[in-house]
Design a protein around this motif. Structure first.
Motif, PDB file in Angstrom:
ATOM      1  N   TYR A 116     -58.060 -51.513  78.116  1.00 47.77           N
ATOM      2  CA  TYR A 116     -58.074 -52.947  77.774  1.00 47.77           C
ATOM      3  C   TYR A 116     -57.170 -53.779  78.264  1.00 47.77           C
ATOM      4  O   TYR A 116     -57.516 -55.080  78.468  1.00 47.77           O
ATOM      5  CB  TYR A 116     -58.083 -52.800  76.089  1.00 47.77           C
ATOM      6  CG  TYR A 116     -59.209 -52.244  75.571  1.00 47.77           C
ATOM      7  CD1 TYR A 116     -60.582 -52.769  75.627  1.00 47.77           C
ATOM      8  CD2 TYR A 116     -59.253 -51.171  74.577  1.00 47.77           C
ATOM      9  CE1 TYR A 116     -61.758 -52.182  75.130  1.00 47.77           C
ATOM     10  CE2 TYR A 116     -60.169 -50.544  73.951  1.00 47.77           C
ATOM     11  CZ  TYR A 116     -61.626 -50.984  74.101  1.00 47.77           C
ATOM     12  OH  TYR A 116     -62.581 -50.717  73.805  1.00 47.77           O
ATOM     13  N   PHE A 120     -58.335 -57.101  80.370  1.00 48.86           N
ATOM     14  CA  PHE A 120     -57.989 -58.522  80.097  1.00 48.86           C
ATOM     15  C   PHE A 120     -56.898 -59.158  81.235  1.00 48.86           C
ATOM     16  O   PHE A 120     -56.369 -60.156  80.880  1.00 48.86           O
ATOM     17  CB  PHE A 120     -57.628 -58.587  78.575  1.00 48.86           C
ATOM     18  CG  PHE A 120     -58.588 -58.635  77.536  1.00 48.86           C
ATOM     19  CD1 PHE A 120     -59.688 -59.770  77.587  1.00 48.86           C
ATOM     20  CD2 PHE A 120     -58.926 -57.731  77.033  1.00 48.86           C
ATOM     21  CE1 PHE A 120     -60.558 -59.671  76.672  1.00 48.86           C
ATOM     22  CE2 PHE A 120     -59.920 -57.543  76.064  1.00 48.86           C
ATOM     23  CZ  PHE A 120     -60.899 -58.534  75.813  1.00 48.86           C
ATOM     24  N   LYS A 140     -55.085 -62.312  73.762  1.00 49.11           N
ATOM     25  CA  LYS A 140     -55.625 -60.924  74.182  1.00 49.11           C
ATOM     26  C   LYS A 140     -54.877 -60.021  73.901  1.00 49.11           C
ATOM     27  O   LYS A 140     -55.600 -58.864  73.556  1.00 49.11           O
ATOM     28  CB  LYS A 140     -55.477 -61.241  75.930  1.00 49.11           C
ATOM     29  CG  LYS A 140     -56.450 -62.091  76.425  1.00 49.11           C
ATOM     30  CD  LYS A 140     -55.712 -62.256  78.138  1.00 49.11           C
ATOM     31  CE  LYS A 140     -56.611 -63.223  78.731  1.00 49.11           C
ATOM     32  NZ  LYS A 140     -56.366 -63.376  80.221  1.00 49.11           N
ATOM     33  N   ILE A 143     -56.440 -58.858  70.561  1.00 48.49           N
ATOM     34  CA  ILE A 143     -57.707 -58.243  70.764  1.00 48.49           C
ATOM     35  C   ILE A 143     -57.392 -56.894  71.080  1.00 48.49           C
ATOM     36  O   ILE A 143     -58.252 -55.902  70.426  1.00 48.49           O
ATOM     37  CB  ILE A 143     -58.538 -59.020  71.671  1.00 48.49           C
ATOM     38  CG1 ILE A 143     -58.795 -60.488  71.366  1.00 48.49           C
ATOM     39  CG2 ILE A 143     -59.943 -58.256  72.087  1.00 48.49           C
ATOM     40  CD1 ILE A 143     -59.517 -61.433  72.334  1.00 48.49           C
ATOM     41  N   PRO A 159     -62.666 -66.337  67.583  1.00 49.37           N
ATOM     42  CA  PRO A 159     -62.039 -65.299  68.504  1.00 49.37           C
ATOM     43  C   PRO A 159     -61.897 -65.890  69.882  1.00 49.37           C
ATOM     44  O   PRO A 159     -61.150 -65.529  70.661  1.00 49.37           O
ATOM     45  CB  PRO A 159     -63.097 -64.165  68.688  1.00 49.37           C
ATOM     46  CG  PRO A 159     -64.226 -64.622  67.918  1.00 49.37           C
ATOM     47  CD  PRO A 159     -64.052 -65.892  67.136  1.00 49.37           C
ATOM     48  N   LEU A 163     -59.030 -68.587  74.863  1.00 48.70           N
ATOM     49  CA  LEU A 163     -59.403 -67.523  75.934  1.00 48.70           C
ATOM     50  C   LEU A 163     -60.303 -68.392  77.097  1.00 48.70           C
ATOM     51  O   LEU A 163     -60.672 -69.264  77.022  1.00 48.70           O
ATOM     52  CB  LEU A 163     -60.499 -66.512  75.669  1.00 48.70           C
ATOM     53  CG  LEU A 163     -60.080 -65.384  74.241  1.00 48.70           C
ATOM     54  CD1 LEU A 163     -60.986 -64.433  73.902  1.00 48.70           C
ATOM     55  CD2 LEU A 163     -58.723 -64.621  74.861  1.00 48.70           C
ATOM     56  N   LYS A 170     -65.580 -60.997  78.734  1.00 52.08           N
ATOM     57  CA  LYS A 170     -65.298 -59.631  78.604  1.00 52.08           C
ATOM     58  C   LYS A 170     -65.400 -59.362  77.250  1.00 52.08           C
ATOM     59  O   LYS A 170     -65.807 -58.224  76.602  1.00 52.08           O
ATOM     60  CB  LYS A 170     -63.833 -59.143  79.090  1.00 52.08           C
ATOM     61  CG  LYS A 170     -63.705 -59.409  80.504  1.00 52.08           C
ATOM     62  CD  LYS A 170     -64.301 -58.493  81.244  1.00 52.08           C
ATOM     63  CE  LYS A 170     -64.275 -58.286  82.928  1.00 52.08           C
ATOM     64  NZ  LYS A 170     -65.303 -57.620  83.675  1.00 52.08           N
ATOM     65  N   LEU A 171     -64.935 -60.074  76.290  1.00 53.29           N
ATOM     66  CA  LEU A 171     -64.962 -60.259  74.966  1.00 53.29           C
ATOM     67  C   LEU A 171     -66.346 -59.709  74.175  1.00 53.29           C
ATOM     68  O   LEU A 171     -66.414 -58.994  73.278  1.00 53.29           O
ATOM     69  CB  LEU A 171     -64.265 -61.211  74.009  1.00 53.29           C
ATOM     70  CG  LEU A 171     -64.059 -60.835  72.601  1.00 53.29           C
ATOM     71  CD1 LEU A 171     -63.332 -59.467  72.095  1.00 53.29           C
ATOM     72  CD2 LEU A 171     -63.285 -62.319  71.772  1.00 53.29           C
ATOM     73  N   LYS A 172     -67.006 -60.535  74.702  1.00 49.38           N
ATOM     74  CA  LYS A 172     -68.683 -60.503  74.312  1.00 49.38           C
ATOM     75  C   LYS A 172     -69.212 -59.081  74.907  1.00 49.38           C
ATOM     76  O   LYS A 172     -70.035 -58.681  73.910  1.00 49.38           O
ATOM     77  CB  LYS A 172     -69.347 -61.730  74.854  1.00 49.38           C
ATOM     78  CG  LYS A 172     -69.012 -63.057  74.364  1.00 49.38           C
ATOM     79  CD  LYS A 172     -69.710 -64.340  75.538  1.00 49.38           C
ATOM     80  CE  LYS A 172     -69.262 -65.705  75.313  1.00 49.38           C
ATOM     81  NZ  LYS A 172     -69.692 -66.581  76.155  1.00 49.38           N
TER      82      LYS A 172
END
Length: 238
Positions: A116, A120, A140, A143, A159, A163, A170-172
């Motif tokens: 991760y 990120f 980040k 997360i 969230p 960002l 990337k989070l999605k």
């Protein structure tokens, strides 16, 4: 995965959350929408055990947040809109601290942290103190810390604030992957386009009361989520 039954929270004479009922099932990405002060953050904090509520019950993976708070919290992760991290720690020490809390084995945490942090773009900054991080970097890090123990339920409050577009994308992707694997996500957002594209279900809260909830297609009908939300806002002003 998350059952909210008749949830009520009062501050003084004001019911901030008023008899809210919701069921977030495994595989759901459930968007939570409302104006500032509508009750979104309070609801989410009640669900993860940060705020004690006055009436009702919340279950995480069929475990009562009120009666078995530790067991319930083991199964979830919470990311606030403004992460309040330990600034005196380095990024890697903070991640290991969180991994210790959730008793994540050393080999597993090492693999996930690398995955991760690389994803990120934070790997090179993990040795730096969190006090030197920007808001986006702190977001980040929060997360990543939430993902180390692979929670069954993610609770997120705005969230995507702070960002950059790449990190938000990337989070999605992570959110979709988690739900494909059987986890559930409940998050608040003011970005209605994101909610409409990302969420399979939507709930709209107004003055502490749930005014509509259900599949995204059903909530938006033949219009758009933005039009539905603004229509409800106009009704409030009448």
């Amino acid at each position: 995965m998350l059952k909210i039954n008749n949830l009520t929270k009062t501050y003084g004479n004001k019911r901030v959350v008023d008899n809210v009922n919701l069921h977030i099932a495994p595989g759901d990405i459930y968007g939570f929408i409302g104006h500032n002060g509508a009750g979104k953050t309070t609801t989410i904090k009640c669900c993860c055990g940060i705020i004690q509520f006055d009436e009702g019950e919340v279950f995480v993976d069929n475990i009562s947040v009120k009666k078995e708070p530790i067991e319930a919290k083991r199964r979830l992760a919470y990311i606030p809109d403004n992460p309040d991290l330990y600034n005196f720690l380095s990024g890697i020490k903070y991640l290991n601290f969180i991994a210790d809390i959730f008793q994540t084995p050393a080999d597993i945490r090492s693999t996930r942290i690398k995955e991760y942090a690389d994803l990120f773009g934070l790997t090179e900054d993990l040795a730096q103190p969190i006090s030197a991080y920007s808001h986006g970097m702190k977001q980040k890090l929060a997360i990543i810390s939430a993902l180390i123990h692979e929670p069954k339920l993610m609770l997120l409050d705005e969230p995507f604030v702070g960002l950059d577009p790449k990190a938000a994308h990337k989070l999605k992707e992570i959110m979709r992957r988690m739900c494909t694997n059987g986890s559930a996500i409940f998050f608040s957002t003011h970005v209605l386009e994101v909610a409409e594209k990302l969420c399979n279900k939507i709930a709209i809260i107004r003055d502490g009361k749930l005014v509509v909830s259900g599949p995204t297609e059903q909530v938006r009908g033949d219009t758009s989520l933005e039009e539905v939300f603004l229509e409800l806002a106009d009704e409030e002003d009448v």
